[in-house]
Motif scaffolding. Structure first.
Motif, PDB file in Angstrom:
ATOM      1  N   VAL A 453      76.069  66.679  46.536  1.00  0.00           N
ATOM      2  CA  VAL A 453      77.499  66.932  46.433  1.00  0.00           C
ATOM      3  C   VAL A 453      78.268  66.068  47.426  1.00  0.00           C
ATOM      4  CG1 VAL A 453      79.308  68.672  46.714  1.00  0.00           C
ATOM      5  CG2 VAL A 453      77.160  69.274  45.577  1.00  0.00           C
ATOM      6  N   LYS A 454      77.751  65.941  48.645  1.00  0.00           N
ATOM      7  CA  LYS A 454      78.456  65.160  49.660  1.00  0.00           C
ATOM      8  C   LYS A 454      78.442  63.664  49.358  1.00  0.00           C
ATOM      9  CE  LYS A 454      74.487  64.686  52.783  1.00  0.00           C
ATOM     10  NZ  LYS A 454      73.972  64.961  54.142  1.00  0.00           N
ATOM     11  N   ASP A 455      77.544  63.238  48.436  1.00  0.00           N
ATOM     12  CA  ASP A 455      77.453  61.815  48.103  1.00  0.00           C
ATOM     13  C   ASP A 455      78.240  61.457  46.843  1.00  0.00           C
ATOM     14  OD1 ASP A 455      76.423  59.340  48.933  1.00  0.00           O
ATOM     15  OD2 ASP A 455      74.893  59.365  47.369  1.00  0.00           O
ATOM     16  N   VAL A 456      78.854  62.472  46.198  1.00  0.00           N
ATOM     17  CA  VAL A 456      79.609  62.206  44.972  1.00  0.00           C
ATOM     18  C   VAL A 456      80.789  61.283  45.262  1.00  0.00           C
ATOM     19  CG1 VAL A 456      81.100  63.266  43.222  1.00  0.00           C
ATOM     20  CG2 VAL A 456      78.928  64.331  43.806  1.00  0.00           C
ATOM     21  N   GLU A 457      81.433  61.458  46.403  1.00  0.00           N
ATOM     22  CA  GLU A 457      82.590  60.624  46.740  1.00  0.00           C
ATOM     23  C   GLU A 457      82.190  59.158  46.874  1.00  0.00           C
ATOM     24  OE1 GLU A 457      86.111  60.223  50.134  1.00  0.00           O
ATOM     25  OE2 GLU A 457      84.669  61.871  50.222  1.00  0.00           O
ATOM     26  N   ARG A 458      81.036  58.908  47.531  1.00  0.00           N
ATOM     27  CA  ARG A 458      80.570  57.519  47.668  1.00  0.00           C
ATOM     28  C   ARG A 458      80.268  56.915  46.305  1.00  0.00           C
ATOM     29  NH1 ARG A 458      75.672  54.702  48.157  1.00  0.00           N
ATOM     30  NH2 ARG A 458      74.471  56.619  47.902  1.00  0.00           N
ATOM     31  N   PHE A 459      79.608  57.709  45.435  1.00  0.00           N
ATOM     32  CA  PHE A 459      79.334  57.226  44.079  1.00  0.00           C
ATOM     33  C   PHE A 459      80.640  56.862  43.362  1.00  0.00           C
ATOM     34  CE2 PHE A 459      79.940  59.007  39.804  1.00  0.00           C
ATOM     35  CZ  PHE A 459      79.316  58.029  39.049  1.00  0.00           C
ATOM     36  N   LYS A 460      81.629  57.739  43.480  1.00  0.00           N
ATOM     37  CA  LYS A 460      82.887  57.538  42.763  1.00  0.00           C
ATOM     38  C   LYS A 460      83.579  56.262  43.225  1.00  0.00           C
ATOM     39  CE  LYS A 460      87.170  59.983  41.591  1.00  0.00           C
ATOM     40  NZ  LYS A 460      87.980  61.201  41.833  1.00  0.00           N
ATOM     41  N   VAL A 461      83.608  56.035  44.550  1.00  0.00           N
ATOM     42  CA  VAL A 461      84.261  54.836  45.088  1.00  0.00           C
ATOM     43  C   VAL A 461      83.563  53.576  44.588  1.00  0.00           C
ATOM     44  CG1 VAL A 461      84.709  53.531  47.207  1.00  0.00           C
ATOM     45  CG2 VAL A 461      85.172  55.988  47.142  1.00  0.00           C
ATOM     46  N   GLU A 462      82.230  53.580  44.626  1.00  0.00           N
ATOM     47  CA  GLU A 462      81.474  52.398  44.199  1.00  0.00           C
ATOM     48  C   GLU A 462      81.595  52.182  42.690  1.00  0.00           C
ATOM     49  OE1 GLU A 462      77.490  52.191  45.642  1.00  0.00           O
ATOM     50  OE2 GLU A 462      78.022  52.844  47.673  1.00  0.00           O
TER      51      GLU A 462
END
Length: 497
Positions: A453-462
């Motif tokens: 869940v905490k890595d969803v933001e990084r995925f979204k940006v990339e």
């Protein structure tokens, strides 16, 4: 001889003299209060008529007709008007001068430039402030999407061209931010959309900030700002939204699409209440006059999509209303909710918890629904609202203990957490519709199940950065290509352990 000639000349002048009379309908000012004047006379005045004080170059609009007195709202500096001044009837309905050159400018409610550019705006056509809305036979159904670039709205509360969608919530919950993001996103809209931001009773510094952001993003190339700040008289604040709608109707008549942001109609209602009290109209609930509903219904009914026979243009309205402590059952909010085609409800608790835009998917609704979505968006986002609602219920239940939950319930909770993270979106960063579709497809089809869940933001940006160069339309193909090279630093397995 000289006397004979003079007598002859006088006789000729007298014989040719034809007396002329000019009848004018005039009124004399009895009192002036906060932009509202009471006049004696003007016996033939009409509602909404423009009258002029020729000596001081001030215009006014008739708002109240009494037996012996007339109430008018003064457009401009009302401090120049004093008791005893004379106004003359013009026989014209109050209007605002509009042309294509008004795009990119800041004007007041009377159409006078306020942006310091020093150039007068040429007038191509005079548009009346008050106008009867288009008849049912002159309209067509709302079926063309107006993309906001905000994932939560475009997927769950879609807006169509010609729709009236209310943005409602407490103070400082991001209402104006949604409106500005929508304007910025029209930069790539096809067909193009003329945007009109109407600031009613706002601080000048706030309007200047919005203007700066629109300039920075290039949105002022297709935007008009109608500004009636808190420092202006209540008369100017009262007519500002009607002036903005008149500007939009100029482009509507040309077959173009336009978007109006009314920020906000709560302050507009306050201004009208003050006007009505000065005019000694009988007060009703919360001291509002009896026609407070008609004030906004006749304004918002002018938003529509015309039939192809009349050019096919549209006016989309996003009125903003401020609530107190989340009370949507107050007088003005319930009035406008009943007029509009749906509402986007913003919640303080979500905003303060960092879930922005703080849209409550349970209360927010669009009465146009899937008709204002593309086929691809409708296909991938069909169950998103239901999935989110089920997740909220399960999350509340799981707080009592998750040890006894079955695998299907755990999967729904994990999926819901990722949907909620995916719907977070920074301000001034609207997304293309192809990117929105791919993101929803990714969470619906398990692409994010292996991401914490905490890595969803990084995925979204990339992924958003990847989509700026990727031209593929099929979301599965695009996602497969992206995940082939995506580095999963934090996995869902690591998160659970």
């Amino acid at each position: 001889m000289a006397l004979d000639t003079l007598g002859h000349d006088l006789s000729s002048v007298i014989a040719s003299f034809a007396p002329s009379t000019e009848i004018r309908n005039i009124g004399r000012v009895l009192s002036v209060k906060d932009g509202v004047a009471i006049l004696d006379g003007l016996s033939q005045a009409k509602m909404g008529e423009k009258i002029e004080c020729v000596e001081k170059g001030i215009e006014a609009m008739v708002l109240n007709l009494g037996v012996t007195e007339v109430g008018v709202v003064i457009l401009g500096d009302y401090t120049l008007i004093s008791e005893g001044d004379t106004f003359v009837s013009t026989g014209e309905i109050m209007s605002i001068g509009v042309s294509d050159s008004i795009v990119g400018r800041i004007v007041d409610a009377a159409g006078v430039p306020q942006d310091g550019k020093g150039t007068e705006i040429p007038v191509d056509q005079k548009m009346p402030l008050e106008k009867i809305a288009a008849r049912v036979i002159e309209r067509q159904p709302v079926k063309t999407p107006l993309q906001t670039g905000i994932l939560a709205i475009d997927s769950m509360v879609p807006i169509g061209r010609g729709q009236r969608e209310l943005i409602i919530g407490d103070r400082a919950t991001g209402k104006t931010a949604i409106a500005i993001d929508t304007i910025i996103n029209q930069k790539t809209a096809s067909p193009s959309v003329v945007c009109i931001y109407c600031a009613i009773g706002q601080k000048q510094s706030r309007v200047a900030q919005i203007y700066g952001k629109l300039m920075e993003s290039g949105a002022m190339d297709y935007t008009v700002i109608v500004n009636a700040p808190a420092a202006d008289s209540v008369a100017m604040q009262y007519i500002a939204p009607y002036a903005a709608t008149a500007i939009a109707e100029y482009f509507l008549a040309k077959g173009k699409d336009s978007l109006i942001i009314y920020d906000d109609l709560t302050k507009h209602a306050w201004a009208y209440r003050q006007l009505s009290l000065i005019l000694r109209r009988p007060p009703g609930r919360e001291a509002y006059p009896g026609d407070i509903f008609y004030l906004h219904s006749r304004l918002l009914e002018r938003s529509c999509r015309l039939s192809e026979k009349l050019g096919g243009g549209s006016i989309t309205s996003l009125p903003i209303v401020e609530t107190q402590f989340g009370d949507v059952s107050a007088y003005i909010p319930t009035n406008i909710i009943s007029i509009t085609d749906g509402q986007i409800y913003l919640v303080s608790e979500q905003f303060n918890a960092g879930f922005r835009p703080a849209i409550d998917a349970g209360i927010s609704v669009s009465r146009v629904g899937g008709a204002a979505q593309t086929k691809a968006m409708k296909k991938v986002a069909g169950t998103l609202r239901l999935d989110l609602a089920q997740f909220k219920n399960l999350e509340a239940f799981a707080q009592f203990g998750s040890a006894d939950l079955d695998e299907a319930t755990k999967m729904r909770i994990n999926r819901g957490q990722r949907i909620r993270e995916l719907l977070k979106q920074p301000q001034y960063e609207p997304l293309p519709v192809t990117t929105e579709i791919a993101l929803i497809y990714a969470v619906n089809n398990g692409y994010l199940d292996k991401i914490s869940v905490k890595d969803v933001e990084r995925f979204k940006v990339e992924f958003i950065s990847y989509m700026q160069t990727e031209k593929g339309e099929d979301p599965k193909t695009v996602l497969d290509a992206f995940f082939a090279t995506y580095d999963m630093k934090d996995t869902a397995q690591d998160e659970q352990t």
